[in-house]
Design a protein around this motif. Structure first.
Motif, PDB file in Angstrom:
ATOM      1  N   TYR A   1       0.811  -1.210   0.000  1.00 16.36           N
ATOM      2  CA  TYR A   1       0.000   0.000   0.000  1.00 16.36           C
ATOM      3  C   TYR A   1       0.849   1.267   0.000  1.00 16.36           C
ATOM      4  O   TYR A   1       0.468   2.269  -0.615  1.00 16.36           O
ATOM      5  N   ALA A   2       1.999   1.216   0.661  1.00 12.27           N
ATOM      6  CA  ALA A   2       2.908   2.365   0.594  1.00 12.27           C
ATOM      7  C   ALA A   2       3.399   2.547  -0.837  1.00 12.27           C
ATOM      8  O   ALA A   2       3.485   3.681  -1.342  1.00 12.27           O
ATOM      9  N   GLY A   3       3.714   1.440  -1.485  1.00  7.54           N
ATOM     10  CA  GLY A   3       4.144   1.505  -2.872  1.00  7.54           C
ATOM     11  C   GLY A   3       3.045   1.966  -3.801  1.00  7.54           C
ATOM     12  O   GLY A   3       3.313   2.576  -4.841  1.00  7.54           O
ATOM     13  N   ALA A   4       1.792   1.687  -3.435  1.00  8.32           N
ATOM     14  CA  ALA A   4       0.661   2.123  -4.249  1.00  8.32           C
ATOM     15  C   ALA A   4       0.401   3.612  -4.089  1.00  8.32           C
ATOM     16  O   ALA A   4      -0.079   4.278  -5.010  1.00  8.32           O
ATOM     17  N   LEU A   5       0.751   4.149  -2.939  1.00 12.23           N
ATOM     18  CA  LEU A   5       0.566   5.579  -2.702  1.00 12.23           C
ATOM     19  C   LEU A   5       1.664   6.410  -3.349  1.00 12.23           C
ATOM     20  O   LEU A   5       1.430   7.551  -3.764  1.00 12.23           O
ATOM     21  N   GLU A   6       2.862   5.848  -3.456  1.00  9.40           N
ATOM     22  CA  GLU A   6       4.007   6.609  -3.946  1.00  9.40           C
ATOM     23  C   GLU A   6       3.787   7.218  -5.332  1.00  9.40           C
ATOM     24  O   GLU A   6       4.039   8.418  -5.530  1.00  9.40           O
ATOM     25  N   PRO A   7       3.271   6.468  -6.323  1.00  9.11           N
ATOM     26  CA  PRO A   7       3.056   7.092  -7.639  1.00  9.11           C
ATOM     27  C   PRO A   7       2.043   8.230  -7.607  1.00  9.11           C
ATOM     28  O   PRO A   7       2.145   9.177  -8.394  1.00  9.11           O
ATOM     29  N   LEU A   8       1.097   8.154  -6.686  1.00 10.11           N
ATOM     30  CA  LEU A   8       0.096   9.214  -6.594  1.00 10.11           C
ATOM     31  C   LEU A   8       0.723  10.521  -6.124  1.00 10.11           C
ATOM     32  O   LEU A   8       0.215  11.605  -6.423  1.00 10.11           O
ATOM     33  N   GLY A   9       1.821  10.417  -5.411  1.00 10.79           N
ATOM     34  CA  GLY A   9       2.531  11.603  -4.972  1.00 10.79           C
ATOM     35  C   GLY A   9       3.292  12.283  -6.092  1.00 10.79           C
ATOM     36  O   GLY A   9       3.793  13.403  -5.925  1.00 10.79           O
TER      37      GLY A   9
ATOM     38  N   LEU B   1      -9.822  10.202  -3.679  1.00  7.29           N
ATOM     39  CA  LEU B   1     -10.596   9.005  -3.379  1.00  7.29           C
ATOM     40  C   LEU B   1      -9.667   7.799  -3.242  1.00  7.29           C
ATOM     41  O   LEU B   1      -9.796   6.997  -2.309  1.00  7.29           O
ATOM     42  N   ARG B   2      -8.742   7.678  -4.187  1.00  7.85           N
ATOM     43  CA  ARG B   2      -7.823   6.541  -4.148  1.00  7.85           C
ATOM     44  C   ARG B   2      -6.889   6.612  -2.938  1.00  7.85           C
ATOM     45  O   ARG B   2      -6.600   5.579  -2.311  1.00  7.85           O
ATOM     46  N   LYS B   3      -6.412   7.792  -2.608  1.00  6.73           N
ATOM     47  CA  LYS B   3      -5.570   7.935  -1.425  1.00  6.73           C
ATOM     48  C   LYS B   3      -6.342   7.518  -0.171  1.00  6.73           C
ATOM     49  O   LYS B   3      -5.781   6.869   0.724  1.00  6.73           O
ATOM     50  N   GLY B   4      -7.611   7.892  -0.109  1.00  9.97           N
ATOM     51  CA  GLY B   4      -8.430   7.488   1.029  1.00  9.97           C
ATOM     52  C   GLY B   4      -8.508   5.977   1.150  1.00  9.97           C
ATOM     53  O   GLY B   4      -8.346   5.406   2.231  1.00  9.97           O
TER      54      GLY B   4
ATOM     55  N   LEU C   1      -6.768   0.805   3.671  1.00 10.97           N
ATOM     56  CA  LEU C   1      -6.212  -0.544   3.602  1.00 10.97           C
ATOM     57  C   LEU C   1      -4.964  -0.681   4.466  1.00 10.97           C
ATOM     58  O   LEU C   1      -4.707  -1.747   5.044  1.00 10.97           O
ATOM     59  N   ALA C   2      -4.187   0.397   4.554  1.00 11.71           N
ATOM     60  CA  ALA C   2      -2.953   0.376   5.339  1.00 11.71           C
ATOM     61  C   ALA C   2      -3.205   0.594   6.831  1.00 11.71           C
ATOM     62  O   ALA C   2      -2.263   0.553   7.628  1.00 11.71           O
ATOM     63  N   GLY C   3      -4.477   0.809   7.211  1.00 12.65           N
ATOM     64  CA  GLY C   3      -4.801   1.004   8.619  1.00 12.65           C
ATOM     65  C   GLY C   3      -4.581   2.413   9.128  1.00 12.65           C
ATOM     66  O   GLY C   3      -4.644   2.648  10.337  1.00 12.65           O
ATOM     67  N   ARG C   4      -4.316   3.355   8.214  1.00 11.49           N
ATOM     68  CA  ARG C   4      -4.137   4.750   8.618  1.00 11.49           C
ATOM     69  C   ARG C   4      -5.488   5.460   8.483  1.00 11.49           C
ATOM     70  O   ARG C   4      -5.746   6.202   7.529  1.00 11.49           O
ATOM     71  N   HIS C   5      -6.338   5.206   9.453  1.00  9.69           N
ATOM     72  CA  HIS C   5      -7.741   5.580   9.323  1.00  9.69           C
ATOM     73  C   HIS C   5      -7.984   7.085   9.354  1.00  9.69           C
ATOM     74  O   HIS C   5      -8.873   7.586   8.667  1.00  9.69           O
TER      75      HIS C   5
ATOM     76  N   GLY D   1     -17.148   5.878   1.385  1.00 10.40           N
ATOM     77  CA  GLY D   1     -15.773   5.523   1.726  1.00 10.40           C
ATOM     78  C   GLY D   1     -15.376   6.102   3.066  1.00 10.40           C
ATOM     79  O   GLY D   1     -14.736   5.433   3.882  1.00 10.40           O
ATOM     80  N   ALA D   2     -15.724   7.345   3.321  1.00  5.66           N
ATOM     81  CA  ALA D   2     -15.350   8.006   4.573  1.00  5.66           C
ATOM     82  C   ALA D   2     -15.950   7.305   5.783  1.00  5.66           C
ATOM     83  O   ALA D   2     -15.356   7.321   6.875  1.00  5.66           O
ATOM     84  N   MET D   3     -17.110   6.696   5.620  1.00  2.80           N
ATOM     85  CA  MET D   3     -17.741   6.032   6.750  1.00  2.80           C
ATOM     86  C   MET D   3     -16.862   4.912   7.304  1.00  2.80           C
ATOM     87  O   MET D   3     -16.839   4.676   8.523  1.00  2.80           O
ATOM     88  N   LEU D   4     -16.135   4.211   6.436  1.00  2.05           N
ATOM     89  CA  LEU D   4     -15.336   3.065   6.886  1.00  2.05           C
ATOM     90  C   LEU D   4     -14.255   3.469   7.893  1.00  2.05           C
ATOM     91  O   LEU D   4     -14.207   2.914   9.000  1.00  2.05           O
ATOM     92  N   PRO D   5     -13.363   4.409   7.563  1.00  3.56           N
ATOM     93  CA  PRO D   5     -12.358   4.793   8.556  1.00  3.56           C
ATOM     94  C   PRO D   5     -12.963   5.487   9.771  1.00  3.56           C
ATOM     95  O   PRO D   5     -12.454   5.329  10.892  1.00  3.56           O
ATOM     96  N   LEU D   6     -14.034   6.247   9.588  1.00  2.00           N
ATOM     97  CA  LEU D   6     -14.665   6.891  10.733  1.00  2.00           C
ATOM     98  C   LEU D   6     -15.221   5.848  11.698  1.00  2.00           C
ATOM     99  O   LEU D   6     -15.107   6.005  12.927  1.00  2.00           O
TER     100      LEU D   6
END
Length: 212
Positions: free
Chosen positions: A49-57, A70-73, A78-82, A105-110
């Motif tokens: 998941y860290a590798g999946a976030l890197e290209p978005l940066g 949306l994808r970053k969320g 998935l990485a547990g960084r709610h 999507g926001a409901m899940l981490p909340l």
């Protein structure tokens, strides 16, 4: 013998060739947004998941778009960084005020953060946009159950079941709510109804075992 005009043309051609080579190299060095998303999906498929976030940066200004947020969320979730996940989902929702998916999507981490009131508020926003959205109703039922609001939870579970009577999860949720309300006979009936068509559904089996 080469005259001065021919030398000038040759020099110009050489300069153009160098410029074209430089542009081609730059194009190869800077992947398109599509390539970056492709890299992100590939890393997610590997569970990185860290590798999946890197290209978005590396998306530049496009990194602030609705889809990128949306994808970053999703990836942070998935990485547990709610907390980060909720933040990105809510940023996406602010960019597209009529969007349902960002709020769902926001409901899940909340919910994972046990921020029940915030999850409830976002769920109600979804229902204002899409009345009787099953996912929103089901998640709202869980937020009410988790806060000990048994009558509200029961009403929401029944609302979900009215649209999806075969949902084992919703019927088991209703059973647990009825059990908490002390309505043991109805709770037993709900759990048994689930087990009649989903005999190994763990929540219903566990709940039935607790009915006095």
């Amino acid at each position: 013998m080469v005259n001065s005009s021919e030398v000038s043309v040759m020099r110009t051609s050489a300069v153009v060739a160098v410029l074209l080579l430089g542009l081609a190299s730059a194009a190869r060095a800077e992947p398109s947004s599509g390539d970056l998303y492709r890299q992100s999906y590939a890393a997610e498929a590997r569970g990185d998941y860290a590798g999946a976030l890197e290209p978005l940066g590396r998306l530049g200004a496009a990194g602030g778009s609705y889809v990128a947020q949306l994808r970053k969320g999703w990836l942070h979730y998935l990485a547990g960084r709610h907390a980060l996940a909720a933040d990105h989902y809510l940023r996406a929702a602010a960019l597209e005020p009529a969007a349902v998916e960002a709020r769902l999507g926001a409901m899940l981490p909340l919910m994972a953060l046990r921020r029940w009131k915030d999850a409830e508020r976002v769920g109600e926003e979804v229902l204002a946009l899409a009345p009787n959205d099953f996912t929103a109703v089901s998640r709202l039922a869980w937020t009410q159950y988790s806060q000990g609001q048994w009558p509200r939870a029961e009403a929401l579970y029944r609302r979900a079941l009215a649209a999806y009577p075969a949902s084992a999860e919703m019927r088991a949720g209703l059973g647990w709510t009825l059990l908490k309300e002390g309505r043991n006979k109805e709770a037993r009936e709900a759990f048994e109804a689930v087990l009649a068509f989903a005999p190994d559904f763990p929540s219903a089996r566990e709940g039935l075992g607790l009915v006095p």
